[in-house]
Design an enzyme around this catalytic site. Structure first.
Site, mmCIF file in Angstrom:
data_model
loop_
_atom_site.group_PDB
_atom_site.id
_atom_site.type_symbol
_atom_site.label_atom_id
_atom_site.label_comp_id
_atom_site.label_asym_id
_atom_site.label_seq_id
_atom_site.Cartn_x
_atom_site.Cartn_y
_atom_site.Cartn_z
ATOM 1 N N SER A 253 0.840 -1.190 0.000
ATOM 2 C CA SER A 253 0.000 0.000 0.000
ATOM 3 C C SER A 253 0.877 1.243 0.000
ATOM 4 O O SER A 253 1.979 1.245 0.553
ATOM 5 C CB SER A 253 -0.882 0.021 1.240
ATOM 6 O OG SER A 253 -0.060 0.301 2.353
ATOM 7 N N LYS A 254 0.341 2.277 -0.633
ATOM 8 C CA LYS A 254 1.132 3.496 -0.790
ATOM 9 C C LYS A 254 1.413 4.179 0.542
ATOM 10 O O LYS A 254 2.277 5.019 0.639
ATOM 11 C CB LYS A 254 0.469 4.444 -1.784
ATOM 12 C CG LYS A 254 -0.916 4.871 -1.430
ATOM 13 C CD LYS A 254 -1.520 5.655 -2.591
ATOM 14 C CE LYS A 254 -2.962 6.014 -2.288
ATOM 15 N NZ LYS A 254 -3.652 6.582 -3.407
#
Ligand code: GLU
Length: 494
Positions: A253-254
């Site tokens: 995930s960013k």
């Protein structure tokens, strides 16, 4: 056997994700190792979230990585158009077929009713999903309600009992009980198809033989198979790839790792190293060799060698591989060539120079001002924030709130960044100048330079995010407890 045809079907709703490139790579290798074709289809039916900028970024990034497609946008073939927004009449024709066969029905339930239904189901701890309220409305009533202008969606019928059993190329037999499957909306009230419907219709019409995609879609297979059955079509073979993971095993995930391909490009990774690294996700060459090209991977590809343990996307390993390419695959001349192209691309300079020329008297002043664009780590130390008027907790709050606020930006540019940060500084009742000053240091590493908003606009969201996160770390980080308190505070801001 008929020709092997695989595809990727990204939705253009954000930055080009490394996960898209990973799935593209495996689809391409599988197709090409079987003399097949690899297709790119743009799934842009969600008109509020899709954008042309995002589509262009996806196309550019795949090209940059050398993951070209045999059919798709810009490479028309006999199964086009390859953009779903250009295929809406096809979906209308196909929904009519399902309505006629009574495999789909119109649902007039209001959003308020559906909302209440969901709340009740959650409260009573029963299966969440549509309750079939409109399943048996008579044809006369349907016509009357359409005439009267009532809004409706079209849903698919689902068996009441039993299991859907199917085979996944990597996972073998999978069984999902129909009670877990919702009466999926196929067509929205604006006449646009949903993902599930458009995806199945297109996979069939584009003669896709193998659907190779991320494992998050495995629970959708029953709906998809049922649609194939309703239409009387032969389904493709399904293969669900393991998801990429952060080093702590959570889904990539960013918030934890840069996920945009643009980030890796702007940090000076080599496309051949990045794509090689993606090939190591769940796959090993039969020879055990870690450095290989897309072509070499395709030449030796065997889908059965993909391992299902969640592959970890680890920046340290990527750096190691990229360094190997830099040392082993490039002459000094090539290095000079590639480095200058990376560091001084005309587009970037055209954006930067108007900001820089106000502040310099001679060329030799330029580098000092722009060096933070060309560096990964801006060299923060604890002292970097010592002269700041705000105390450490306030600075951490500004960083965390800014990260949350910037995440919501759809089109990353100076105006959108300015609007969000200005609004946040007002909500926190801190003068904009003071509010921006720690961000300035986090992003540029310097007390004076080009404005932080202009800088972030040029650096892009991923690099900006990484820099703010590094500054948080430098200040000692945010503990779980503090994170919770901040989130509660953040939610109260309006
Ligand atoms: N549009 C879907 C996505 O964005 C495609 C999923 C699939 O491959 O079926 O991931």
């Amino acid at each position: 056997m008929s020709q092997i045809r695989t595809r990727i079907a990204p939705s253009p709703t954000g930055d080009p994700h490394v996960g898209t490139a990973y799935i593209a790579l495996f689809n391409r290798c599988f197709a090409h190792s079987n003399d097949g074709k690899f297709i790119l289809r743009i799934e842009d039916t969600d008109q509020t979230r899709s954008s042309e900028v995002s589509e262009n970024n996806i196309l550019e990034s795949l090209r940059w990585l050398g993951l070209s497609w045999d059919e798709g946008p810009g490479k028309e073939g006999e199964h086009g158009p390859y953009r779903q927004s250009e295929r809406t009449n096809i979906y209308s024709e196909h929904i009519d077929i399902l309505l006629k066969k009574k495999k789909a029905f119109r649902c007039f339930c209001t959003p308020e009713r559906l909302d209440q239904l969901r709340k009740d189901q959650l409260k009573n701890k029963t299966q969440v999903g549509y309750d079939g309220h409109c399943l048996n409305i008579s044809e006369e009533e349907v016509s009357a309600r359409i005439k009267q202008g009532d809004n409706f969606v079209i849903r698919m019928k689902i068996p009441d009992t039993g299991d859907c059993v199917f085979s996944d190329l990597l996972r073998g037999e999978v069984s999902i009980n129909w009670s877990q499957i919702d009466m999926q909306v196929l067509m929205k009230s604006d006449g646009m198809p949903t993902y599930h419907f458009a995806n199945v219709v297109d996979d069939h019409l584009m003669a896709i033989s193998h659907v190779i995609r991320g494992e998050e879609w495995i629970n959708s297979v029953p709906k998809h198979l049922l649609l194939y059955q309703y239409f009387g079509w032969e389904p493709p073979i399904f293969c669900h790839m393991p998801l990429l993971r952060n080093p702590d095993k959570s889904k990539l995930s960013k918030r934890k790792n840069p996920t945009s391909i643009k980030y890796y490009e702007s940090m000076g990774y080599l496309p051949e190293a990045l794509v090689n690294y993606l090939g190591m996700m769940g796959w090993t060459m039969p020879s055990g060799e870690e450095k290989f090209s897309v072509q070499e991977m395709a030449d030796r590809f065997d889908i059965n060698r993909v391992s299902l343990g969640g592959p970890i996307f680890d920046l340290g390993k990527l750096n190691w591989l990229n360094g190997k390419y830099i040392r082993e695959e490039m002459s000094d001349d090539e290095f000079v060539d590639k480095y200058t192209k990376w560091a001084f691309p005309k587009n970037n300079l055209t954006n930067l120079i108007p900001l820089v020329r106000e502040r310099v008297d001679k060329f030799s002043d330029v580098m000092e001002l722009v060096s933070f664009f060309l560096t990964g780590d801006v060299g923060l130390t604890e002292e970097s924030f010592h002269n700041n008027k705000l105390d450490k907790d306030d600075i951490l709050r500004i960083f965390q709130f800014s990260l949350w606020r910037l995440e919501g930006i759809n089109e990353w540019n100076q105006d959108s960044i300015q609007n969000e940060l200005q609004c946040l500084s007002k909500q926190l009742d801190i003068k904009l100048r003071e509010f921006l000053s720690p961000l300035f240091i986090a992003v540029t590493g310097k007390p004076v330079s080009i404005s932080v908003i202009e800088s972030m606009a040029i650096l892009g969201i991923d690099v900006s995010r990484v820099r703010i996160r590094n500054a948080i770390k430098m200040l000692g980080g945010i503990s779980k407890k503090m994170g919770k308190t901040l989130l509660a505070e953040y939610r109260k801001l309006t």
